[in-house]
Scaffold this active site. Structure first.
Site, PDB file in Angstrom:
ATOM      1  N   CYS A  37      29.600  24.674 -14.459  1.00  0.00           N
ATOM      2  CA  CYS A  37      30.402  25.715 -15.111  1.00  0.00           C
ATOM      3  C   CYS A  37      29.566  26.943 -15.444  1.00  0.00           C
ATOM      4  O   CYS A  37      30.093  27.939 -15.936  1.00  0.00           O
ATOM      5  CB  CYS A  37      31.065  25.165 -16.371  1.00  0.00           C
ATOM      6  SG  CYS A  37      29.946  24.303 -17.457  1.00  0.00           S
ATOM      7  N   CYS A 106      30.703  19.355 -21.921  1.00  0.00           N
ATOM      8  CA  CYS A 106      30.224  20.276 -22.957  1.00  0.00           C
ATOM      9  C   CYS A 106      29.510  19.511 -24.068  1.00  0.00           C
ATOM     10  O   CYS A 106      28.504  19.972 -24.604  1.00  0.00           O
ATOM     11  CB  CYS A 106      31.385  21.063 -23.561  1.00  0.00           C
ATOM     12  SG  CYS A 106      32.251  22.087 -22.368  1.00  0.00           S
TER      13      CYS A 106
END
Lengths: 130, 184
Positions: A37, A106
């Site tokens: 990402c 994350c």
């Protein structure tokens, strides 16, 4: 993507955003990034003489979940010893923030940031002693 | 159909390169790719199957999807490189976030800070300057990636370049987004 309330809260009111001065004593930095990402995360810890993390700061370029994950861990590591900080698991972060499965990476990033910061501190300390 | 081949001789099971009759290299013949894509598109265009049966129409739609997927993968350098690495069985090592050197990540952070600052200060020229520098860095990396993939076949080193380029592509898209926002 709908964010949980806790993610939004950290995103809108990030805790401990920023950096420590380069030469501040006891400061160590963990840098991590996720190629998938393109997120980049910096976690800094300030460790006292007693080996307890006194303060922490973060800077994250990424999505809301990445920002919230790093903001949360700056709160969590404070008052912990290095070994206690290393016990923080990404699953705890994901659970606290109610991250959806696609955003689990994350929380992994935030866990890795703690590990990297602790490793940096130990490397610096051992270097200073040796 | 059992061998994955359609009546038109389109090989469903083939990899994207074979599918378009191209050599599996990073320095792809992009002109040939465009031509083969247009040919394949014309062959499987759903209009050609307007009067066909339901099953045939469905298959033609699947082909069209397959043609598009193959083209999109090969047309752009980053997905093409990732496809080549995947084909070579090279693990991208994406799961390991600590795999990137700290210096590289620190530099990425500085770039991202510079982008955020220029955006906040509404400095379009500053963003353009950053864009040029990032593009140059990307070109260098893509040049080296071509050597690693096609000449040296060093897939582990190529995977490292690809990971760096994934960050740089993200950075570029951030800059473009910032420029678009300022130009509005």
């Amino acid at each position: 993507m709908t964010y949980s309330e806790k993610v939004l809260d950290h995103y809108e009111n990030p805790r401990n955003a920023g950096s420590f001065g380069k030469d501040e004593e006891g400061v160590a930095t963990g840098m991590v990034g996720a190629p998938a990402c393109g997120d980049v995360m910096k976690l800094q810890i300030k460790v006292g003489k007693d080996g307890v993390i006194e303060d922490a700061k973060f800077k994250t370029y990424g999505c809301g979940s990445a920002i919230a994950s790093s903001s949360l861990v700056t709160e969590w590591v404070k008052g912990k010893t290095l070994d206690q900080a290393l016990e923080i698991r990404n699953t705890q972060i994901a659970e606290e923030l109610a991250l959806p499965p696609v955003k689990i990476h994350c929380s992994i990033l935030a866990e890795d940031a703690i590990k990297a910061a602790v490793a940096d501190y130990r490397k610096k300390r051992d270097g200073a002693e040796g | 159909m059992s061998d994955g081949r359609s009546a038109d001789g389109i090989d469903f099971g083939a990899d994207h390169f074979t599918f378009f009759g191209l050599a599996p290299v990073f320095r792809i013949d992009s002109q040939a790719l465009d031509e083969r894509f247009r040919e394949a598109q014309a062959r499987v265009h759903p209009d050609r199957f307007a009067h066909a049966g339901k099953a045939e129409r469905r298959v033609s739609l699947q082909w069209a999807t397959r043609v598009n997927e193959a083209y999109q993968t090969l047309k752009n350098p980053l997905p093409r490189a990732r496809y080549l690495l995947d084909r070579a069985g090279q693990d991208m090592g994406q799961g390991n976030s600590a795999a990137m050197p700290p210096e590289f990540l620190m530099e990425q952070m500085e770039w991202r800070e510079a982008v955020a600052e220029a955006r906040q200060a509404r400095e379009l020229a500053g963003l353009e300057d950053l864009r040029q520098r990032v593009r140059q860095r990307m070109n260098e990396n893509y040049g080296r990636l071509a050597e690693l993939l096609d000449d040296e076949r060093d897939y582990a080193a190529a995977a490292d370049r690809v990971r760096r380029l994934m960050f740089l592509e993200k950075l570029l898209s951030e800059i473009d987004e910032g420029m678009a926002a300022l130009e509005e």
